[in-house]
Design a protein around this motif. Sequence first.
Motif, mmCIF file in Angstrom:
data_model
loop_
_atom_site.group_PDB
_atom_site.id
_atom_site.type_symbol
_atom_site.label_atom_id
_atom_site.label_comp_id
_atom_site.label_asym_id
_atom_site.label_seq_id
_atom_site.Cartn_x
_atom_site.Cartn_y
_atom_site.Cartn_z
ATOM 1 N N ARG A 91 -0.257 3.648 -2.450
ATOM 2 C CA ARG A 91 -0.365 2.509 -3.119
ATOM 3 C C ARG A 91 0.777 1.694 -3.227
ATOM 4 N NH1 ARG A 91 -1.163 6.654 -6.400
ATOM 5 N NH2 ARG A 91 -3.376 6.773 -5.736
ATOM 6 N N MET A 113 -11.597 -2.392 -8.225
ATOM 7 C CA MET A 113 -11.250 -3.140 -6.925
ATOM 8 C C MET A 113 -12.288 -4.127 -6.484
ATOM 9 S SD MET A 113 -9.743 -0.133 -4.315
ATOM 10 C CE MET A 113 -8.647 1.220 -4.949
ATOM 11 N N ARG A 114 -11.975 -5.047 -5.664
ATOM 12 C CA ARG A 114 -13.001 -6.061 -5.098
ATOM 13 C C ARG A 114 -13.682 -6.987 -6.447
ATOM 14 N NH1 ARG A 114 -12.770 -4.537 -0.047
ATOM 15 N NH2 ARG A 114 -12.541 -2.508 0.296
ATOM 16 N N GLY A 127 0.785 -1.253 0.040
ATOM 17 C CA GLY A 127 -0.092 0.006 0.020
ATOM 18 C C GLY A 127 1.003 1.264 -0.238
ATOM 19 N N ARG A 173 -2.200 -1.817 -5.813
ATOM 20 C CA ARG A 173 -2.875 -2.150 -4.635
ATOM 21 C C ARG A 173 -2.995 -1.024 -3.627
ATOM 22 N NH1 ARG A 173 -1.451 -6.989 -0.401
ATOM 23 N NH2 ARG A 173 -2.099 -8.196 -2.462
ATOM 24 N N ASP A 174 -3.929 -0.329 -3.129
ATOM 25 C CA ASP A 174 -4.074 0.744 -2.683
ATOM 26 C C ASP A 174 -4.139 0.837 -1.148
ATOM 27 O OD1 ASP A 174 -5.013 1.614 -5.110
ATOM 28 O OD2 ASP A 174 -6.411 2.874 -4.821
ATOM 29 N N THR A 175 -4.215 -0.504 -0.410
ATOM 30 C CA THR A 175 -4.146 -0.813 0.781
ATOM 31 C C THR A 175 -3.360 -2.383 1.109
ATOM 32 O OG1 THR A 175 -6.111 -1.905 1.579
ATOM 33 C CG2 THR A 175 -6.360 0.504 1.425
ATOM 34 N N THR A 218 -8.238 -4.722 -2.809
ATOM 35 C CA THR A 218 -8.084 -3.086 -3.289
ATOM 36 C C THR A 218 -7.017 -3.453 -4.536
ATOM 37 O OG1 THR A 218 -6.083 -2.622 -2.029
ATOM 38 C CG2 THR A 218 -8.336 -2.078 -1.095
ATOM 39 N N ASN A 219 -6.590 -4.549 -4.972
ATOM 40 C CA ASN A 219 -6.029 -4.865 -6.285
ATOM 41 C C ASN A 219 -6.727 -4.285 -7.489
ATOM 42 O OD1 ASN A 219 -3.877 -5.931 -5.071
ATOM 43 N ND2 ASN A 219 -4.280 -7.901 -5.844
ATOM 44 N N HIS A 220 -6.194 -3.436 -8.461
ATOM 45 C CA HIS A 220 -7.092 -2.950 -9.449
ATOM 46 C C HIS A 220 -6.132 -2.898 -10.705
ATOM 47 C CE1 HIS A 220 -5.614 1.169 -8.729
ATOM 48 N NE2 HIS A 220 -5.501 0.932 -7.517
ATOM 49 N N ASP A 249 -4.906 -4.837 1.938
ATOM 50 C CA ASP A 249 -6.087 -5.712 1.710
ATOM 51 C C ASP A 249 -5.884 -6.191 0.158
ATOM 52 O OD1 ASP A 249 -8.463 -6.962 1.456
ATOM 53 O OD2 ASP A 249 -9.516 -5.593 2.347
#
Length: 455
Positions: free
Chosen positions: A210, A279-280, A180, A231-233, A238-240, A235
């Motif tokens: 990120r 994300m998600r 992140g 990935r922003d965090t 939050t991959n995108h 978690d």
Amino acid sequence: MDSRTRRSVSRSRLLAVVACFVAASMAVHARADEVHARLLTIGPAYSGSSVNVVANRRHSLFTHGRMQFAAYYDNDHHLVLGRRSLDGGEWITQRTAFKGNVKDAHNSISIAVDGAGILHVGWDQHDNPLNYARGVRPLELELARVPYMTGVAETRVSYPEFHLLGDGDLLFLYRDGQSGRGRLVLNRYSVRQRAWRTVQSNLIDGEGQRSPYWNLTVDSGGGVHLAWLWRDTPDVATNHDLAYAFSADGGASWRSSERAALTMPITVAADAYVAKIPMRHNLMNPPWIATDARGQPYIVSYWSDAPDSPAQFRVVYRSKDSWQTETITRRTETFALAGAGTRRPPISRGVLVVENTIDSAPAAHLVYRDDAAGGALLMSTDRLGSAEWRQRQLTRTSPGAWEPTLDPVQWQRYQQLHLLMQSVEQRDGNDAEDAGTAAAEIATLMIDPRVDQAR
């Protein structure tokens, strides 16, 4: 250094798992003599996490000349090196004095051999100071620890990986920072000078918001291809997005797929995207990148069309003037990829290899694990982009949390898949405790995936 050397003769539950590959292959092929697969055991290894067979290892196996090398952790957490002759030799192993935090599967081992035959090893890296050693003589397993490469950004290292260049030099990539909040560093080793230098101290920058999760390959013409997601965090949910860049000069400068120059460092604002994925959507990190004989890139990962739909493996490739996405699998089972730490989803990350032909739509093969299908799988197509993929079973019993890692030289040189195989367990999201399993045999599985493809 502990120089105990031994031939690997012990047996464990891996043999029961991987031996089924031969049986499965015989069921696929019309005649037993068409089975081009061989299992060669190395020795007992730690199996309480997926640290020995996690898919982002670059590399677990590596060939130089007629000698192949391997690396793994034993049940006492020591780094073990292996070596064998391709001319019918068994594995010889040497336990080193170096150890790793094997409960954390991030702390895998990466190896490569430079053009002079010197083995390079990075190990036990997850936001900690650099651990690096190299062979004291060509083709030898004895290592000398090197305290630093360049001395730049080497205190918070994760995901080390080596890549061999055509002139015998090596590239070394790693993340500086945290999940992140990280950036990608690129170094180059000169065989002639026996020294490292920084090529890019900040190749891809998360700008403190990120991190990039990347994969790199070098094509037969020396071009360097880089694919990544953001990935922003911490978690994984939050991959995108998938992005791509190319370098013709060993990483000194980079261009997009349209060959537009990219300003260093590359950030989320750069025009480098090849697939926009929200994300998600169960996008797994990192992607895998391979190239064909023409130097064309193919990027593989899995993700879902919608958060609650089955995740499918897909290959993203360049066709004429645009990027196309081809769905490889037709999975029906759903799961949610979310949380921090090493995850244990029901499918592994995948490894794609592209056959060495000059066809604009070459044949290709994908190896991965799918628990719903009972184990490890080989997917093959005669023409990338045709959406026609055939599935073959590699194991009839589950190899646990195994993920594929391969010897890049064996594929480039011989079009052979040499995979590191071990049956392991992985606690989902838990990098502080292991699964409490006994040591399990680790081995190389050697496959010719081109045999009898049409059956």
